[in-house]
Design an enzyme around this catalytic site. Structure first.
Site, PDB file in Angstrom:
ATOM      1  N   PRO A 178      -2.565  12.208   1.078  1.00  0.00           N
ATOM      2  CA  PRO A 178      -3.154  10.989   0.580  1.00  0.00           C
ATOM      3  C   PRO A 178      -1.979  10.121   0.039  1.00  0.00           C
ATOM      4  O   PRO A 178      -2.228   8.707  -0.402  1.00  0.00           O
ATOM      5  CB  PRO A 178      -4.039  11.189  -0.274  1.00  0.00           C
ATOM      6  CG  PRO A 178      -4.397  12.691  -0.327  1.00  0.00           C
ATOM      7  CD  PRO A 178      -3.241  13.426   0.349  1.00  0.00           C
ATOM      8  N   GLU A 180      -3.780  21.565  -4.145  1.00  0.00           N
ATOM      9  CA  GLU A 180      -3.351  20.283  -4.841  1.00  0.00           C
ATOM     10  C   GLU A 180      -2.116  19.536  -4.434  1.00  0.00           C
ATOM     11  O   GLU A 180      -1.808  18.450  -4.849  1.00  0.00           O
ATOM     12  CB  GLU A 180      -2.946  20.471  -6.603  1.00  0.00           C
ATOM     13  CG  GLU A 180      -4.055  21.102  -7.007  1.00  0.00           C
ATOM     14  CD  GLU A 180      -5.388  20.711  -7.140  1.00  0.00           C
ATOM     15  OE1 GLU A 180      -5.413  19.435  -7.451  1.00  0.00           O
ATOM     16  OE2 GLU A 180      -6.416  21.158  -6.862  1.00  0.00           O
ATOM     17  N   ARG A 220      -2.285   9.852  23.123  1.00  0.00           N
ATOM     18  CA  ARG A 220      -2.687   8.888  24.261  1.00  0.00           C
ATOM     19  C   ARG A 220      -1.865   7.906  24.806  1.00  0.00           C
ATOM     20  O   ARG A 220      -2.153   7.126  25.923  1.00  0.00           O
ATOM     21  CB  ARG A 220      -4.142   8.290  23.842  1.00  0.00           C
ATOM     22  CG  ARG A 220      -4.047   7.485  22.738  1.00  0.00           C
ATOM     23  CD  ARG A 220      -5.383   6.972  22.283  1.00  0.00           C
ATOM     24  NE  ARG A 220      -6.046   6.180  22.952  1.00  0.00           N
ATOM     25  CZ  ARG A 220      -5.763   4.765  23.218  1.00  0.00           C
ATOM     26  NH1 ARG A 220      -4.788   4.358  22.504  1.00  0.00           N
ATOM     27  NH2 ARG A 220      -6.392   4.033  23.953  1.00  0.00           N
ATOM     28  N   ASP A 262      -6.056  -2.065  24.300  1.00  0.00           N
ATOM     29  CA  ASP A 262      -6.297  -1.599  23.027  1.00  0.00           C
ATOM     30  C   ASP A 262      -6.318  -2.576  21.765  1.00  0.00           C
ATOM     31  O   ASP A 262      -5.721  -3.615  21.627  1.00  0.00           O
ATOM     32  CB  ASP A 262      -5.085  -0.623  22.380  1.00  0.00           C
ATOM     33  CG  ASP A 262      -5.122   0.760  22.945  1.00  0.00           C
ATOM     34  OD1 ASP A 262      -6.302   1.042  23.657  1.00  0.00           O
ATOM     35  OD2 ASP A 262      -4.297   1.706  22.772  1.00  0.00           O
TER      36      ASP A 262
HETATM   37  N1  ADE Z   1      -4.812  14.971   3.051  1.00  0.00           N
HETATM   38  C1  ADE Z   1      -6.003  14.950   2.225  1.00  0.00           C
HETATM   39  N2  ADE Z   1      -6.370  13.774   2.310  1.00  0.00           N
HETATM   40  C2  ADE Z   1      -5.642  13.042   3.380  1.00  0.00           C
HETATM   41  C3  ADE Z   1      -5.406  11.876   3.830  1.00  0.00           C
HETATM   42  N3  ADE Z   1      -6.443  10.761   3.780  1.00  0.00           N
HETATM   43  N4  ADE Z   1      -4.563  11.393   4.803  1.00  0.00           N
HETATM   44  C4  ADE Z   1      -3.641  12.248   5.176  1.00  0.00           C
HETATM   45  N5  ADE Z   1      -3.737  13.734   4.372  1.00  0.00           N
HETATM   46  C5  ADE Z   1      -4.500  14.009   3.699  1.00  0.00           C
END
Ligand code: ADE
Length: 243
Positions: A90, A117, A155, A170
């Site tokens: 994230p 974590e 793809r 696309d």
């Molecule tokens: N791991 C946990 N959440 C994630 C996300 N939103 N994007 C990429 N990897 C992740």
């Protein structure tokens, strides 16, 4: 192109890569996607892939050694061809279509799935070429993001899609969302289809589609709209629509 997904849950990834277009691309020979079990690259009896964080705190952190060894093994197996090594997290840059296009031109893509974590920062700093997020939400692990990235890239590899012309239509190709599509029946439960699509007039259809792309993008995605470079024809279409 070769794509390796390095994970502690290969059983989560395998059914997806054996399905649909991904399977087709692999049968056609233009694509090879595999799940690599991170635990194969551990050396202790418990096949440990995580440990407590230095400095304390809740949760566990994924150890660096199995990731470094997995990447070395996979790259050696692939003959050290040029590779992008992606950590899904994230905290990464937001993945988009332009990156998918870029990755599809590299012979080897390795996706490292995080968990718990997070991953020891040395993997991100000294092993990965990219840290990517698929959106501003937190998932339980990197497997779904890795599959999302693998799918978007696959793809675009020549030979994977049956009809490569569809790539031109696309969303995001020219910074715009794709236009609406309709198929038979021409009327369903009293709902019709825009007349122009039934007219057979190709130039009018193309203009109508372009206008829909412009209107949709302006309404739904102001973030994309800000970056669109409108042609004189686009400006004319929008002006006519407003009248
Ligand atoms: N791991 C946990 N959440 C994630 C996300 N939103 N994007 C990429 N990897 C992740």
């Amino acid at each position: 192109m070769r794509i390796d997904i390095v994970t502690v849950f290969p059983e989560m990834v395998e059914p997806v890569i054996q399905c649909s277009m991904l399977a087709r691309g692999q049968q056609a020979g233009s694509l090879q996607i595999r799940a690599a079990d991170l635990r194969q690259f551990t050396h202790d009896r418990h096949r440990t892939t995580d440990d407590t964080p230095f400095g304390g705190g809740a949760g566990m952190v994924m150890k660096p050694e199995p990731f470094f060894e997995a990447v070395e093994h996979l790259r050696e197996e692939a003959g050290w061809v040029p590779a992008r090594i992606v950590v899904t997290t994230p905290q990464g840059r937001l993945f988009n279509q332009q990156m998918a296009v870029e990755f599809a031109q590299v012979p080897h893509l390795i996706l490292l799935c995080g968990h718990y974590e997070g991953i020891d920062e040395r993997v991100c700093q000294h092993l990965a070429t990219d840290e990517l997020s698929i959106g501003d939400y937190v998932l339980t692990g990197g497997e779904l993001p890795a599959l999302v990235i693998a799918d978007a890239v696959s793809r675009l590899v020549p030979g994977v899609l049956g009809n490569p012309e569809s790539l031109q239509q696309d969303s995001f190709v020219d910074g715009l969302l794709a236009p609406p599509q309709y198929t038979r029946p021409a009327e369903y439960r009293g709902y019709g289809v825009p007349e122009v699509l039934l007219s057979g007039h190709h130039a009018n259809i193309a203009r109508w589609r372009r206008l829909q792309q412009l209107l949709r993008t302006r309404e739904r995605r102001p973030d994309l709209w800000q970056k669109v470079s409108l042609t004189p024809e686009d400006i004319k279409l929008l002006r006519e629509a407003e009248q």
